[in-house]
Design an enzyme around this catalytic site. Structure first.
Site, short mmCIF file in Angstrom:
data_model
loop_
_atom_site.label_atom_id
_atom_site.label_comp_id
_atom_site.label_asym_id
_atom_site.label_seq_id
_atom_site.Cartn_x
_atom_site.Cartn_y
_atom_site.Cartn_z
N SER A 121 4.83 2.03 -11.68
CA SER A 121 5.22 2.05 -10.27
C SER A 121 5.14 3.50 -9.75
O SER A 121 4.08 4.12 -9.81
CB SER A 121 6.61 1.42 -10.11
OG SER A 121 6.87 1.07 -8.78
N ASP A 251 3.29 -9.75 -8.72
CA ASP A 251 3.92 -8.47 -8.37
C ASP A 251 4.15 -8.36 -6.87
O ASP A 251 3.33 -8.81 -6.06
CB ASP A 251 3.01 -7.32 -8.83
CG ASP A 251 3.71 -5.97 -8.87
OD1 ASP A 251 4.83 -5.84 -8.33
OD2 ASP A 251 3.13 -5.04 -9.46
N HIS A 278 6.33 -7.43 -11.41
CA HIS A 278 6.26 -5.96 -11.37
C HIS A 278 6.46 -5.30 -12.73
O HIS A 278 6.17 -4.12 -12.88
CB HIS A 278 7.33 -5.44 -10.39
CG HIS A 278 7.13 -4.02 -9.98
ND1 HIS A 278 5.93 -3.52 -9.50
CD2 HIS A 278 8.00 -2.96 -9.97
CE1 HIS A 278 6.06 -2.24 -9.20
NE2 HIS A 278 7.30 -1.87 -9.50
#
Length: 302
Positions: A121, A251, A278
């Site tokens: 991320s 996601d 995610h």
């Protein structure tokens, strides 16, 4: 989705590193998994998301020690166990600050001549910016997992995903910290589908998120808007190390938004996990480790 049976992970060591910056000395908390001193493969430096949370939720990445990769994790400055600086202005918190902290960690452990980076991320953003801005000679391979190449694409994807939820959840997600408790409840509802689909919800993931969402959380980094108007799309051609891009079908950062990484990083490889959101290192843990470990072990063409 049932929780995968985890391999027990205890760090080999942990502690604090001095991080001199702008005339002050701060502390970066780190954890080492595996044998860094007697390593037979380059160590992996794992970069957590946020900005503004902690490394705890990426603990599964320590499974790479099963493939002889020592793994180093740390809480980025301003977060969790590292130095908090609530009196700093928003302008203090920059991508360059976090890059400097990463470089300081590499030098502290004497691994700057040979290491891999696995970023998740925001950690993937940090890893890609580090590669582009510093062109580090010791970086062997880069893994960008579930990261956006621009904040505009991330916001667009979030907006599309949020439309699938009841109006009350949409409203809370839109208003954010105007009502902290409602926002946190809405985030948990959204994350059950698009954040981490493992049940029960891993306590490590909750701990990391509470660095922002707890009533007494220090939101200095989160509120600084480090990524306001950010994009790296027009600079991705400058990434000059073998790169693996990872996305996942469910996601919140949809598969389509990661395409610029695959299209613009020279010879990048792209893998899409079909049963994850995610955090595929939780949701398809064994497959994620196999994919990443195999990529890190590949020999470069001469």
């Amino acid at each position: 989705m049932a929780t995968p049976t985890p391999t027990a992970r205890t760090h080999t060591s942990d502690g604090f590193i001095d991080f001199p910056y702008q005339g002050e000395v701060h502390q970066t908390y780190y954890r080492i998994f595996g044998d860094l001193e007697n390593r037979t493969r380059p160590p992996v430096v794992a970069l957590h998301g946020g900005p503004g949370i902690s490394h705890d939720y990426i603990i599964p990445i320590a499974d790479l020690t099963d493939q002889s990769y020592p793994v180093i994790m740390y809480d980025q400055i301003g977060n969790a166990r590292s130095t908090h600086l609530p009196d700093k202005p928003p302008t203090f918190w920059t991508i360059e600050l976090f890059i400097d902290e990463l470089e300081n960690l590499l030098k502290h452990f004497g691994i700057q001549d040979g290491y891999h980076i696995v970023g998740h991320s925001w950690g993937g953003i940090l890893g890609s910016e580090f590669s582009v801005q510093r062109q580090p000679a010791g970086l062997r391979r880069l893994v960008i997992s579930n990261s956006p190449p621009s904040i505009a694409l991330w916001a667009e994807s979030n907006k599309e995903i949020n439309k699938n939820f009841p109006q009350a959840v949409q409203d809370a997600l839109e208003k954010q910290f105007e009502n902290r408790e409602a926002y946190w409840n809405a985030v948990k509802e959204m994350y059950a589908f698009h954040g981490c689909r493992v049940k029960p919800f891993p306590k490590e993931v909750e701990y990391s998120l509470l660095q922002i969402f707890a009533e007494d959380a220090d939101r200095s980094v989160d509120k600084a808007r480090v990524l306001k108007d950010w994009t790296i799309i027009d600079r991705l051609h400058l990434v000059n190390v073998p790169t693996l891009v990872i996305s996942a079908r469910h996601d919140v950062g949809q598969v389509k938004i990661m395409k610029p990484f695959a299209d613009n990083i020279p010879n990048a490889k792209w893998h899409i996990f079909q049963d994850s959101s995610h955090m595929p290192f939780w949701e398809e843990r064994e497959a994620w480790m196999q994919l990443v470990g195999t990529f890190l072990a590949e020999k470069d063409d001469v």
